[in-house]
Design an enzyme around this catalytic site. Structure first.
Site, PDB file in Angstrom:
ATOM      1  N   ARG A  27      47.928  31.534  30.968  1.00  0.00           N
ATOM      2  CA  ARG A  27      48.127  31.544  32.414  1.00  0.00           C
ATOM      3  C   ARG A  27      49.547  32.008  32.770  1.00  0.00           C
ATOM      4  NH1 ARG A  27      46.818  26.061  34.483  1.00  0.00           N
ATOM      5  NH2 ARG A  27      44.808  26.325  33.475  1.00  0.00           N
ATOM      6  N   ARG A  31      50.423  31.003  39.640  1.00  0.00           N
ATOM      7  CA  ARG A  31      51.027  30.519  40.891  1.00  0.00           C
ATOM      8  C   ARG A  31      52.451  30.002  40.745  1.00  0.00           C
ATOM      9  NH1 ARG A  31      46.401  26.545  42.954  1.00  0.00           N
ATOM     10  NH2 ARG A  31      46.110  26.336  40.697  1.00  0.00           N
ATOM     11  N   ARG A  40      48.870  37.740  45.620  1.00  0.00           N
ATOM     12  CA  ARG A  40      47.613  37.069  45.947  1.00  0.00           C
ATOM     13  C   ARG A  40      47.407  37.004  47.454  1.00  0.00           C
ATOM     14  NH1 ARG A  40      45.326  31.319  43.523  1.00  0.00           N
ATOM     15  NH2 ARG A  40      43.831  30.882  45.172  1.00  0.00           N
ATOM     16  N   ASP A  77      39.293  36.044  35.371  1.00  0.00           N
ATOM     17  CA  ASP A  77      38.862  34.648  35.370  1.00  0.00           C
ATOM     18  C   ASP A  77      37.663  34.517  34.444  1.00  0.00           C
ATOM     19  OD1 ASP A  77      39.286  31.971  37.018  1.00  0.00           O
ATOM     20  OD2 ASP A  77      37.122  32.245  36.780  1.00  0.00           O
ATOM     21  N   TYR A 154      30.007  25.119  33.853  1.00  0.00           N
ATOM     22  CA  TYR A 154      30.163  25.518  35.252  1.00  0.00           C
ATOM     23  C   TYR A 154      28.827  25.949  35.859  1.00  0.00           C
ATOM     24  CZ  TYR A 154      35.285  25.469  34.944  1.00  0.00           C
ATOM     25  OH  TYR A 154      36.592  25.090  34.790  1.00  0.00           O
TER      26      TYR A 154
END
Length: 358
Positions: A27, A31, A40, A77, A154
């Site tokens: 990652r 952010r 973004r 992702d 998921y």
């Protein structure tokens, strides 16, 4: 095709001697970087950012512009694969990823089929190709996917879960249905990773984020065997160079020997196992990647350097076979300057002349 100018990451994965221990961070584009947040915002949403190859390339390169990292990982992702299967991926603030059509009915599960990565996931291939061009042979590019079991979590739960009630209910009550999901998803992941390799990825990684939630027997049956199937189908050489593979099961420290036997080139470690112990257990079969606790990055630069040295010391003599990384992804709250301190500490670490040539 020649290797990148800085090939220390590839050399480590293939257990070849290297002048220094390479470092990249899970990652690493995210952010915690203000420039990422700006990009973004321009994209409009996380999913729109993933599906825009030019912007995905931009954020992939942002951490490399800040830090002396030894590899890039394409920005995407893990849930793009089930999205391409028609489950309807969306993101809700404060809730994370969700699916509009989770797999709850047998007819939907039986109708599942692997998507064509060159069609439904073309935006990822375009991003991989664009990043490779932009890197200009400076450092290697990593492609990735989620593991079949993690994706199935998921797909069945409909999003993140704290107790895995639906997926484990299916595992024990209707294992035939779960095996069907996993089989189709393994075929999808194999094709997806091979398409990334064809597009320019020089190494690939499988993220088995939820495999550690399984019992030993269930891990073997419902996670590991499907990752082994994928590894067996991967393109192993492109343009005359080996394309190494990494398998990362969060919470998988119990099963290192079994993971080492599936044919991957490296095992990613979370922070709950000592890397020296892991090295002793797997011997020379695979390289190791990891495994600093991401929370260390909230400490002072001196403490960060000390904890990085602890991991490097524990790995032991000889730098070949070790890729330094975190034991999981960077927190969005990490101070960017602390990442700089970590990268510098790893690159400045020296084991001594006899050891560094091992």
């Amino acid at each position: 095709m020649t290797r990148p100018c800085n090939d220390s990451f590839l050399r480590a994965l293939l257990k070849e001697p290297s002048a220094r221990t390479p470092i990249w961070l899970m990652r690493q584009a995210g952010r915690y970087l203000p420039e990422y947040c700006e990009t973004r915002k321009r994209a409009g949403s996380f999913l729109q950012l993933c599906k825009n190859p030019a912007l995905a390339c931009e954020v992939t390169l942002q951490p490399l512009a800040r830090y002396d990292l030894d590899a890039a990982i394409v920005f995407s992702d893990i849930l793009t694969v089930p999205d391409a299967m028609g489950l309807g991926l969306f993101f809700t603030d404060g809730e994370g990823p969700r699916f509009e059509r989770p797999l709850r009915e047998e007819w939907a599960i039986r109708g599942l089929s692997p998507p064509d990565p060159w069609d439904h996931l073309r935006y990822v291939m375009d991003a991989v190709a664009e990043v490779r061009r932009a890197l200009n042979n400076s450092v290697p590019l990593i492609g990735f996917s989620g593991s079949p079991y993690t994706l199935a979590c998921y797909m069945v739960e409909g999003g993140a879960s704290s107790d895995y009630r639906r997926i484990k209910g299916m595992l024990y009550e209707r294992p035939d249905l779960l095996h069907h999901i996993l089989s189709v998803t393994a075929d999808a992941v194999s094709a997806y990773l091979n398409a990334q390799i064809e597009s320019g990825a020089q190494a690939v990684m499988i993220f088995d984020s939820w495999g550690g939630s399984l019992s030993p027997a269930a891990y073997e049956e419902f996670s590991l065997q499907y990752m082994q199937r994928i590894i067996g189908k991967l393109v192993r050489e492109k343009d005359g160079e080996r394309v190494p593979s990494i398998v990362f099961t969060k919470g998988g420290g119990l099963w290192l020997e079994s993971i080492a036997d599936i044919g991957c080139d490296a095992i990613g470690l979370d922070w709950t196992i000592d890397i020296g112990e892991a090295r002793r257990r797997v011997g020379h079969r695979v390289a190791l990647q990891g495994n600093l606790d991401p929370a260390v990055l909230f400490a002072s630069p001196d403490k960060i350097a000390a904890e990085a040295s602890r991991v490097l010391d524990s790995y032991g003599p000889g730098q070949s076979g070790h890729v330094f990384n975190l034991g999981h992804g960077i927190s969005q709250f990490t101070p960017p300057e602390n990442v700089a301190a970590l990268v510098a500490a790893v690159h400045q670490y020296r084991r001594g002349p006899a050891e560094s040539s091992a």
